[in-house]
Design a protein around this motif. Structure first.
Motif, PDB file in Angstrom:
ATOM      1  N   ASN A   1      56.139 -16.417  57.374  1.00  0.00           N
ATOM      2  CA  ASN A   1      55.230 -17.296  58.115  1.00  0.00           C
ATOM      3  C   ASN A   1      55.514 -18.787  57.928  1.00  0.00           C
ATOM      4  N   LYS A   2      56.628 -19.091  57.315  1.00  0.00           N
ATOM      5  CA  LYS A   2      56.973 -20.499  57.092  1.00  0.00           C
ATOM      6  C   LYS A   2      57.786 -21.051  58.266  1.00  0.00           C
ATOM      7  N   PRO A   3      57.713 -22.365  58.519  1.00  0.00           N
ATOM      8  CA  PRO A   3      58.518 -22.976  59.592  1.00  0.00           C
ATOM      9  C   PRO A   3      60.004 -22.746  59.348  1.00  0.00           C
ATOM     10  N   SER A   4      60.783 -22.719  60.411  1.00  0.00           N
ATOM     11  CA  SER A   4      62.213 -22.402  60.318  1.00  0.00           C
ATOM     12  C   SER A   4      62.969 -23.303  59.359  1.00  0.00           C
ATOM     13  N   ASP A   5      62.685 -24.626  59.422  1.00  0.00           N
ATOM     14  CA  ASP A   5      63.423 -25.549  58.545  1.00  0.00           C
ATOM     15  C   ASP A   5      63.108 -25.321  57.071  1.00  0.00           C
ATOM     16  N   ILE A   6      61.819 -25.039  56.771  1.00  0.00           N
ATOM     17  CA  ILE A   6      61.419 -24.753  55.383  1.00  0.00           C
ATOM     18  C   ILE A   6      62.018 -23.432  54.935  1.00  0.00           C
ATOM     19  N   LYS A   7      61.987 -22.450  55.828  1.00  0.00           N
ATOM     20  CA  LYS A   7      62.535 -21.125  55.535  1.00  0.00           C
ATOM     21  C   LYS A   7      64.023 -21.219  55.195  1.00  0.00           C
ATOM     22  N   ASP A   8      64.766 -21.976  56.002  1.00  0.00           N
ATOM     23  CA  ASP A   8      66.204 -22.130  55.784  1.00  0.00           C
ATOM     24  C   ASP A   8      66.499 -22.844  54.465  1.00  0.00           C
ATOM     25  N   LYS A   9      65.676 -23.862  54.146  1.00  0.00           N
ATOM     26  CA  LYS A   9      65.875 -24.636  52.919  1.00  0.00           C
ATOM     27  C   LYS A   9      65.656 -23.766  51.683  1.00  0.00           C
ATOM     28  N   ILE A  10      64.592 -22.981  51.697  1.00  0.00           N
ATOM     29  CA  ILE A  10      64.284 -22.104  50.564  1.00  0.00           C
ATOM     30  C   ILE A  10      65.357 -21.032  50.421  1.00  0.00           C
ATOM     31  N   ALA A  11      65.742 -20.445  51.559  1.00  0.00           N
ATOM     32  CA  ALA A  11      66.765 -19.392  51.538  1.00  0.00           C
ATOM     33  C   ALA A  11      68.089 -19.931  51.015  1.00  0.00           C
ATOM     34  N   LYS A  12      68.419 -21.155  51.422  1.00  0.00           N
ATOM     35  CA  LYS A  12      69.672 -21.774  50.967  1.00  0.00           C
ATOM     36  C   LYS A  12      69.673 -21.961  49.450  1.00  0.00           C
ATOM     37  N   GLY A  13      68.543 -22.406  48.907  1.00  0.00           N
ATOM     38  CA  GLY A  13      68.428 -22.603  47.462  1.00  0.00           C
ATOM     39  C   GLY A  13      68.567 -21.293  46.698  1.00  0.00           C
ATOM     40  N   ARG A  14      67.958 -20.252  47.217  1.00  0.00           N
ATOM     41  CA  ARG A  14      68.040 -18.939  46.567  1.00  0.00           C
ATOM     42  C   ARG A  14      69.454 -18.377  46.631  1.00  0.00           C
ATOM     43  N   LEU A  15      70.098 -18.570  47.768  1.00  0.00           N
ATOM     44  CA  LEU A  15      71.472 -18.083  47.927  1.00  0.00           C
ATOM     45  C   LEU A  15      72.427 -18.828  47.003  1.00  0.00           C
ATOM     46  N   GLU A  16      72.217 -20.130  46.866  1.00  0.00           N
ATOM     47  CA  GLU A  16      73.046 -20.943  45.974  1.00  0.00           C
ATOM     48  C   GLU A  16      72.968 -20.401  44.550  1.00  0.00           C
ATOM     49  N   LYS A  17      71.757 -20.074  44.126  1.00  0.00           N
ATOM     50  CA  LYS A  17      71.555 -19.520  42.787  1.00  0.00           C
ATOM     51  C   LYS A  17      72.216 -18.156  42.660  1.00  0.00           C
ATOM     52  N   ARG A  18      72.054 -17.332  43.688  1.00  0.00           N
ATOM     53  CA  ARG A  18      72.619 -15.979  43.678  1.00  0.00           C
ATOM     54  C   ARG A  18      74.144 -16.018  43.609  1.00  0.00           C
ATOM     55  N   PHE A  19      74.771 -16.855  44.438  1.00  0.00           N
ATOM     56  CA  PHE A  19      76.238 -16.912  44.471  1.00  0.00           C
ATOM     57  C   PHE A  19      76.803 -17.548  43.201  1.00  0.00           C
ATOM     58  N   LYS A  20      76.031 -18.425  42.592  1.00  0.00           N
ATOM     59  CA  LYS A  20      76.450 -19.015  41.316  1.00  0.00           C
ATOM     60  C   LYS A  20      76.493 -17.946  40.236  1.00  0.00           C
ATOM     61  N   GLU A  21      75.574 -17.003  40.301  1.00  0.00           N
ATOM     62  CA  GLU A  21      75.499 -15.927  39.309  1.00  0.00           C
ATOM     63  C   GLU A  21      76.697 -14.992  39.376  1.00  0.00           C
ATOM     64  N   ILE A  22      77.295 -14.837  40.556  1.00  0.00           N
ATOM     65  CA  ILE A  22      78.395 -13.877  40.687  1.00  0.00           C
ATOM     66  C   ILE A  22      79.770 -14.548  40.691  1.00  0.00           C
ATOM     67  N   SER A  23      79.802 -15.874  40.485  1.00  0.00           N
ATOM     68  CA  SER A  23      81.053 -16.630  40.454  1.00  0.00           C
ATOM     69  C   SER A  23      81.435 -16.970  39.012  1.00  0.00           C
ATOM     70  N   LEU A  24      82.606 -16.551  38.582  1.00  0.00           N
ATOM     71  CA  LEU A  24      83.079 -16.802  37.219  1.00  0.00           C
ATOM     72  C   LEU A  24      83.189 -18.296  36.916  1.00  0.00           C
ATOM     73  N   MET A  25      83.721 -19.085  37.839  1.00  0.00           N
ATOM     74  CA  MET A  25      83.942 -20.507  37.601  1.00  0.00           C
ATOM     75  C   MET A  25      82.638 -21.279  37.382  1.00  0.00           C
ATOM     76  N   ASP A  26      81.525 -20.734  37.851  1.00  0.00           N
ATOM     77  CA  ASP A  26      80.232 -21.405  37.715  1.00  0.00           C
ATOM     78  C   ASP A  26      79.505 -21.052  36.425  1.00  0.00           C
ATOM     79  N   GLN A  27      80.030 -20.104  35.662  1.00  0.00           N
ATOM     80  CA  GLN A  27      79.349 -19.672  34.438  1.00  0.00           C
ATOM     81  C   GLN A  27      79.502 -20.704  33.316  1.00  0.00           C
ATOM     82  N   ASN A  28      78.448 -20.833  32.510  1.00  0.00           N
ATOM     83  CA  ASN A  28      78.546 -21.654  31.304  1.00  0.00           C
ATOM     84  C   ASN A  28      79.412 -20.915  30.292  1.00  0.00           C
ATOM     85  N   PHE A  29      80.362 -21.618  29.698  1.00  0.00           N
ATOM     86  CA  PHE A  29      81.281 -21.019  28.740  1.00  0.00           C
ATOM     87  C   PHE A  29      80.495 -20.538  27.518  1.00  0.00           C
ATOM     88  N   ILE A  30      80.643 -19.269  27.152  1.00  0.00           N
ATOM     89  CA  ILE A  30      79.815 -18.691  26.091  1.00  0.00           C
ATOM     90  C   ILE A  30      80.069 -19.297  24.713  1.00  0.00           C
TER      91      ILE A  30
END
Length: 220
Positions: free
Chosen positions: A137-166
């Motif tokens: 029920n959110k406006p399209s621009d807000i929906k896209d912004k939130i989705a983009k932020g969530r996707l950024e987090k998700r793709f960072k989780e599955i990318s080796l280069m983005d991981q903090n060195f243990i």
């Protein structure tokens, strides 16, 4: 009071040194915006030419393995450099071992970098996010912004280069590789990796390998 660092100043430093944007930003913050001092600091750290080397072809290297304590998880990685000389260096071998251990610790990692994530997976995940109940029920621009932020987090989780060195959590694997490019004077690329988990596909188990590896390192 710290001086606010402009994007133009960061780009200027990057053009002068060839260092990464993040490294340039940190150097400028540390020097309170003084470009000359930032250049000197980057050179001292050996980061001034790492990004320029990253476009060079790397076809030498090695295949490294890591077997976690208990022999229940193993990793193979291919790490490339430009010459056989660098491939024989102890620093290069240690880097390969550290990256293999990182892959063992980060079960969510599936790709070397976000550039390798298939376009169809990106579109699939985007569609799922947009259709979630809390966004309907959110406006399209807000929906896209939130989705983009969530996707950024998700793709960072599955990318080796983005991981903090243990072993040194204040830097990422990408920064770790750049440091070794500067140290060894050649381009270095993580080409591919494969993770093996004992019994995978035969039974369902949930083990915190990241914590196990971290504990093992701390107890050395």
């Amino acid at each position: 009071m710290l001086k606010k660092i402009s994007t133009e100043t960061i780009k200027e430093l990057r053009n002068k040194t060839g260092a990464g944007m993040t490294d340039c930003k940190r150097a400028l913050e540390a020097s309170n915006g003084q470009v000359d001092i930032a250049i000197e600091n980057l050179r001292k750290k050996g980061l001034a030419s790492a990004d320029k080397k990253s476009s060079r072809i790397a076809t030498e290297g090695l295949i490294e393995s890591y077997i976690h304590a208990g022999s229940r998880i193993g990793v193979l990685i291919e790490l490339n450099c430009e010459t056989d000389f660098v491939a024989r260096q102890s620093d290069f071998h240690q880097l390969a071992k550290d990256i293999a251990m990182q892959v063992a610790a980060c079960q969510s990692v599936q790709y070397v970098s976000r550039n390798e994530i298939p376009e169809e997976l990106i579109e699939y995940e985007k569609q799922i996010e947009i259709e979630k109940e809390d966004l309907k029920n959110k406006p399209s621009d807000i929906k896209d912004k939130i989705a983009k932020g969530r996707l950024e987090k998700r793709f960072k989780e599955i990318s080796l280069m983005d991981q903090n060195f243990i072993k040194k959590t204040e830097i990422t694997i990408e920064e770790l590789v750049k440091q070794h490019i500067a140290l060894l004077g050649e381009n270095i690329k993580i080409r591919r990796f494969e993770r093996f988990i004992l019994g995978e596909g035969l039974e369902s188990k949930s083990n915190n390998f990241a914590q196990e590896v971290s504990n093992m390192i701390q107890n050395k």
